[in-house]
Write a protein that holds these residues in place. Sequence first.
Motif, PDB file in Angstrom:
ATOM      1  N   LEU A  34       0.858  -1.192   0.000  1.00  0.00           N
ATOM      2  CA  LEU A  34       0.000   0.000   0.000  1.00  0.00           C
ATOM      3  C   LEU A  34       0.894   1.242   0.000  1.00  0.00           C
ATOM      4  O   LEU A  34       2.035   1.196   0.453  1.00  0.00           O
ATOM      5  CB  LEU A  34      -0.890  -0.028   1.256  1.00  0.00           C
ATOM      6  N   ASP A  35       0.335   2.314  -0.546  1.00  0.00           N
ATOM      7  CA  ASP A  35       1.090   3.568  -0.594  1.00  0.00           C
ATOM      8  C   ASP A  35       1.598   3.893   0.817  1.00  0.00           C
ATOM      9  O   ASP A  35       0.811   3.956   1.768  1.00  0.00           O
ATOM     10  CB  ASP A  35       0.184   4.689  -1.092  1.00  0.00           C
ATOM     11  N   PRO A  36       2.918   4.046   0.986  1.00  0.00           N
ATOM     12  CA  PRO A  36       3.455   4.279   2.344  1.00  0.00           C
ATOM     13  C   PRO A  36       2.825   5.466   3.047  1.00  0.00           C
ATOM     14  O   PRO A  36       2.641   5.434   4.262  1.00  0.00           O
ATOM     15  CB  PRO A  36       4.946   4.509   2.082  1.00  0.00           C
ATOM     16  N   VAL A  37       2.472   6.508   2.282  1.00  0.00           N
ATOM     17  CA  VAL A  37       1.861   7.691   2.906  1.00  0.00           C
ATOM     18  C   VAL A  37       0.513   7.331   3.489  1.00  0.00           C
ATOM     19  O   VAL A  37       0.163   7.687   4.617  1.00  0.00           O
ATOM     20  CB  VAL A  37       1.742   8.826   1.876  1.00  0.00           C
ATOM     21  N   ILE A  38      -0.278   6.602   2.691  1.00  0.00           N
ATOM     22  CA  ILE A  38      -1.611   6.202   3.164  1.00  0.00           C
ATOM     23  C   ILE A  38      -1.488   5.272   4.363  1.00  0.00           C
ATOM     24  O   ILE A  38      -2.230   5.384   5.344  1.00  0.00           O
ATOM     25  CB  ILE A  38      -2.390   5.527   2.009  1.00  0.00           C
ATOM     26  N   GLU A  39      -0.538   4.346   4.286  1.00  0.00           N
ATOM     27  CA  GLU A  39      -0.364   3.380   5.380  1.00  0.00           C
ATOM     28  C   GLU A  39       0.025   4.094   6.664  1.00  0.00           C
ATOM     29  O   GLU A  39      -0.498   3.775   7.748  1.00  0.00           O
ATOM     30  CB  GLU A  39       0.695   2.348   5.003  1.00  0.00           C
ATOM     31  N   GLU A  40       0.908   5.079   6.563  1.00  0.00           N
ATOM     32  CA  GLU A  40       1.304   5.808   7.761  1.00  0.00           C
ATOM     33  C   GLU A  40       0.143   6.604   8.328  1.00  0.00           C
ATOM     34  O   GLU A  40      -0.005   6.727   9.543  1.00  0.00           O
ATOM     35  CB  GLU A  40       2.483   6.733   7.433  1.00  0.00           C
ATOM     36  N   GLU A  41      -0.680   7.202   7.443  1.00  0.00           N
ATOM     37  CA  GLU A  41      -1.827   7.959   7.924  1.00  0.00           C
ATOM     38  C   GLU A  41      -2.810   7.054   8.668  1.00  0.00           C
ATOM     39  O   GLU A  41      -3.417   7.450   9.661  1.00  0.00           O
ATOM     40  CB  GLU A  41      -2.524   8.654   6.751  1.00  0.00           C
ATOM     41  N   ILE A  42      -2.984   5.862   8.141  1.00  0.00           N
ATOM     42  CA  ILE A  42      -3.910   4.927   8.810  1.00  0.00           C
ATOM     43  C   ILE A  42      -3.353   4.517  10.172  1.00  0.00           C
ATOM     44  O   ILE A  42      -4.080   4.427  11.167  1.00  0.00           O
ATOM     45  CB  ILE A  42      -4.139   3.693   7.922  1.00  0.00           C
TER      46      ILE A  42
END
Length: 1423
Positions: A34-42
């Motif tokens: 998954l997009d690392p940015v999205i994963e970190e936000e989650i």
Amino acid sequence: MELIRALQLLKLHSVSTAWVDAVWDFEFTDTDPLDPVIEEEIKEDPGVFKTVFLQLLNFSNEDDDNTQNVWVVFGENGVSAKTLVAVLSYFILSANAKRPSLEQRLHGLQAASLYLLLLKIPGSVANKVYHQILFDTCLNMPLKCWPQDSGKKRKKDSVKSSQGDPKPGKRSKPPKKVSAEMEIDDDEDDVEEEMYFSAQDLLKLREGIVLLVRTLLKLLERISLRDKPQSADSCVQLFTQLTNFEPVIGDLSFSQERNVDQLESLPELSYHGLGLLCSTIHGEGDECRRRVFRKLLYVILMMKAQERSKPCLLAPSQAVCGARDHAILFISHIVDEQREATLPLLRILVQHICHQMVEKSEYRTSGALAVGKLMAKMPCQDYAAIVKWLYKFSQNNKVAFRMFALDVAMVLLKQSERDVEDTVDPELAVFLSHRFLVHNIVYNHRNDVSPTVRGHALHCLAQCLELGSQNATKCVHELFSNTGAQTMLDSARSEQTLKRRETVQKTALTFRTIELTKHKSMTTTHRSTMNTSLQHEDTMALFKKHVSDPKTNARKSALETVMSLLKHGVITCSMENLSILSERCRDPAVSVKKKALQCLMDLLAALPENREVQEAWLRGVLPAVMDSESSVQEKALECLDHVIITHIKNQGKYRDGDTSQRLAWDLLGLMCEKCQDLSRYFSKAFSVWAPQQKFTPAFVNSLLSHTEGERAAAAWLLLAKIASCSPKLNYTTVLDTWENTIRSPVVSVAMTCHILSVMGDIASNLNDDTNARIVDDLMGWLKTFSLPLEVINSCVDTLVRFGRSDNTQDTLRFLDRFCGELVSVCESYLSGVILQEKGAMDINEDLLVKHLYTLGVTSLHCPSKVGKRIFLLVQSVLTPSEQLVPAEGQELPASQPLSQFKPNSMPTVVRAHAVITLGKLCLQHEELMLKYLPVFARELEVGTELAVRSNVVVVMCDLCVRYTNTVSRYIPNISACLRDKQPIVREQTLIMLTNLLQEEYVKWKGALFFRFAITLVDPDPAIADLCEYCLVDLLLKKSPLMFSQHFIECIFHFNSYEKHKKYNKFTQTESEKCRFSLRGQPNQGKRFRIYRFLLKNFTDEQRFNISTKICQDILASFVDSELPLDSQGSELLADTFDVLSLKEMKLTAMSGPAAGEEPQEDEMAMAKAVIQVAQKKLVSQVQKKNFVENVIPIITSLKKMLEEQHSPVLKHLMAYLQVTMQDYRSEVKELFAADEQLAAEVEYNLKQFEKEKQQQEQQQMENQMANFTMSPRQNGNGMASPAQAANVGRQTPRGGFATPQHPHANKGPAQTPKSADALRRRTYAGMLTPVRSHSSPTVFSTGRGKQVGRAISTPQASINEVTFGEQVSAICNESRRVTGGIDEVEEESVLHLMSPEQQKPVPRQWNVESPLVQKQKRSKKRL
């Protein structure tokens, strides 16, 4: 809305559609990151999934209004369910990756719970939320996220590595690559094991697992898995693995009415889930319950099921055992709730538990208890059906099956016996009783081919008596009742039952009913065992046989059984039955000796007042004090201390009601009366205890308090043993007792001797006045000559101990004074009796014996006071009452004159004591020994009095110790008594010679060994057994080469063959040769009993060497014409070939495993089997080389010689070759390349043997099925030698053909001859055996003008130099004609020959007259 705000935390709108489609296209098996940015936000919010879960939880209740709107809400707010599932799957798969972090594990568990919650909401199927792969992945999350136990992991890895290592000497193969990969995986697992999880971390993980399982349970309550069998299997797998996840506090409830949220522990949640899966909403019929039962099977078996390999055993930890118990309770609960639907599955489950049980005792015991608990839930009909199946299961060919059947039977016997209900099938009613379990399962395995099963069956039989059930005890009593008791099953069995398959249907994976067959070795004996009436005598004989079983464990179990039978009164406590236990205390195996001691202890504790049990206990325990094994000595001393020493209390504390105290004094009393012969063993115990300072002054005072009254003899016995090592005694009590004893007649000989022994021990502590007074008392007592002989000996010994001092000269003066005085008194009496004119006729026999005995005892201490006159007086007593007259044709043995006096008529008892006295005089006077040694030897040869000859043997053996070189010349005279007419003399001689050989006063010279060997076949079985014990357990250990060094000469000696230049050349008289001869056919059985005994105790090295030496020293001597092939030589040669054919001659390394033994399925057993195969191969190569180089040339030359002389020894030679060539079946032509005819004959005979063996087995089966047996030729005498059966004919019904049977074939398969024995019964090639009865044994032609093509013994094709064996003749009578068809054509082209074994017919009287006689007759008529 709160739900939408919560979903926004998952950043679903930011996820690209292409990524979502890719996840769905791969069907959740793999995904791009998954997009690392999205994963970190989650991940910024750790509780993001839990927040969404709580919001969705409101839509998952049963209110249709709320639940219908969730998908509408998703649509109105642009939330894609497909995207939501894809994001959840990403976190789920991340937790399933290798080495996941704590955060990944927690997010994965929460995401999986959220996905299962989505599935619960109505409409999830329509919205395509369900996907089987993702659902199964969620079910794997709990065990995947929970850290593995490092200890179990290492143990498992170690097993893998040990199995994966290549064996030494093997070529490397591709599997090595697999093992390398395994090592990589193991390394990665090790990294995982190094990850540290705190208690707080583990608690968080558990909360995640509990949330997932609860969500799954709620899901299962709402939806059905009927159309999703794979998902149902995954659920069952998960719940089964969680049953032992953690311990359960308190009782476990399986009620389905409880709310899921009220269940706290994971095992409770798991069983709740299994209960849901057993409901009908998840499957049609019994498929759902079958699925659950199949998974719980391995929980009950304490195994871990594996997909690609066999289930592996789990260590029986508390958690594993708890999970097993909970599984049994759960199944019982399901059976109670759904009785009719689950009973068939319950039967299947029980069968599979039995079928998959391993042989380890701990697992067997657990499994048997489980089977018992499950069978308790069955109604009588199903219970009886399972018992019937268990009976078949108990007769399977696998040892583990038969062992487990016995365990289950014992568990069922502990339950209450079931009453026969009206609904039970009459054919199954017999299986409900305890009697069936005891008789047909437990008792029937007492003779199992496997010693492990035999021993366990005997152990179970003993345990039947210990059960609280009266029925089981009654059933055992029936087995040993005098009237007998038949077994429960009807003996009538169909042919289909007898022809059952021998293999087991392996249907474990399908979880269906298992059909079993009986053990092949038991099928053939079924008819006989089920019909046999079990008699008491036969049963006891059987148990005596089991007590001597070759296997240690079987003997131990047999001892335990005998002890239980005696303990519970099933058999009488006779000395014969009790001796079974006491004799086993001297078993060769240490563990059996300890078991026998323990059995005696248990029996004595149960029957403390039984006098026979007390005596058996003493005769078993006391000799063990001198055992060669220190642990056995310690066990015996512990028994003595526990039973006797500990319970010796002061007279004031004695209570008659105290069983232990009364038992201790009863045992001591027995040692004073019936068991006085055990005194030396008791003394040995005290010599061991003495350094331990075991006997305190208080103990000694307690003993002294019992020296008067009914326990006085026993108290003095103990005082006599401890007086020399105990603290200072109360001398006043001892002296007072002595005063009373000296002034009263002897009442108890044993107690008087013990008092004298105590007096001797305290002599050094008394003052001079007391010593002088006691010496005067002793002298006055001895001079009365009214004492028993035992008391005289003790008095003299005590007198000598009172005379001991530090000054040797003072001691000698004391002995010369007092002992010399007694010698003078005896001399005066003897001269008065012997020298008077009629002294021998009016003598007091008892008084004369006591004077002779006193003279002998005292003369040993004062040899200087013994004069020549005394020698002559004692010699005159030995003069025979009548002169010997030589028989016709015999000479009187030359000897020295006995005396110058006239012959007298002294009684035998006087002469016997005179021998002992003369022997004691000879011990101190060498010139007297030289004079009378020939007299003793002559007495052994011509004496007729038993007591005299027996004492002469003792005297000569004692003199051998004192004068070894001189007496050793008379050892042949002594050993000749091994063939004495009286058993007492033979036994005495055997014991005395064994003692001399042990101490090396005598060597194995001359005929001594062969005379010992002949004692092995003594007419008295007790003497034969004693000889076997002396040779093997005493003498062979001292001289390991003794048997092999004398074996070849045994063959010459026992055949009385003296023509060899080396063997059998020692000097013997003609009478000795006749007495020790075993020559001839009548003694053949005795010779071979000796041969077998000697060979049985050979090592493999000795067997190999002796076979080679026999060929060189015996067979080669005949080939080289060093020995003539006359009648004596033929007998010797026949014996030699028969010895070489014995099975005891075969190397043990070449023998296979014991019959009936199942190979153990573990690593040690497999390694042992590999070593045995390699060893057998190596030994076979060495033996083959020796056979080719040393044996075959001699055999080939000897065969030609025997053929030229038409010697009957030829059949013995061929029998030997047939036995030997069994190991080289495929190499006959190669080995006998120098003699093609011999190779062809051997090969043909081997084929005939194999064919005959198959026919015999087939015939036996037919006989059992048809209850009809061909009548063999009766032969009452057993075959003694391997080839003796060569000339035994066989008879069959007239006009019929039948396979020749063994003479004892009708006795059942237990007596079926082994292949080697059958080979030895083969006749010499070329000899024909009749196979049809005929009334007119004549040579005849088939006639009718047709040309005879060939004889029946002639082959159709031309084969050079082939001799045919038996069973090829078609001899029949002329009246038997086969009309029509092929048989008639074949009969007409065959010439029928008469068997050489039949008597030659009388020549036919032809009516033929010469022409001269005819002419004379015609001329007379004309006249």
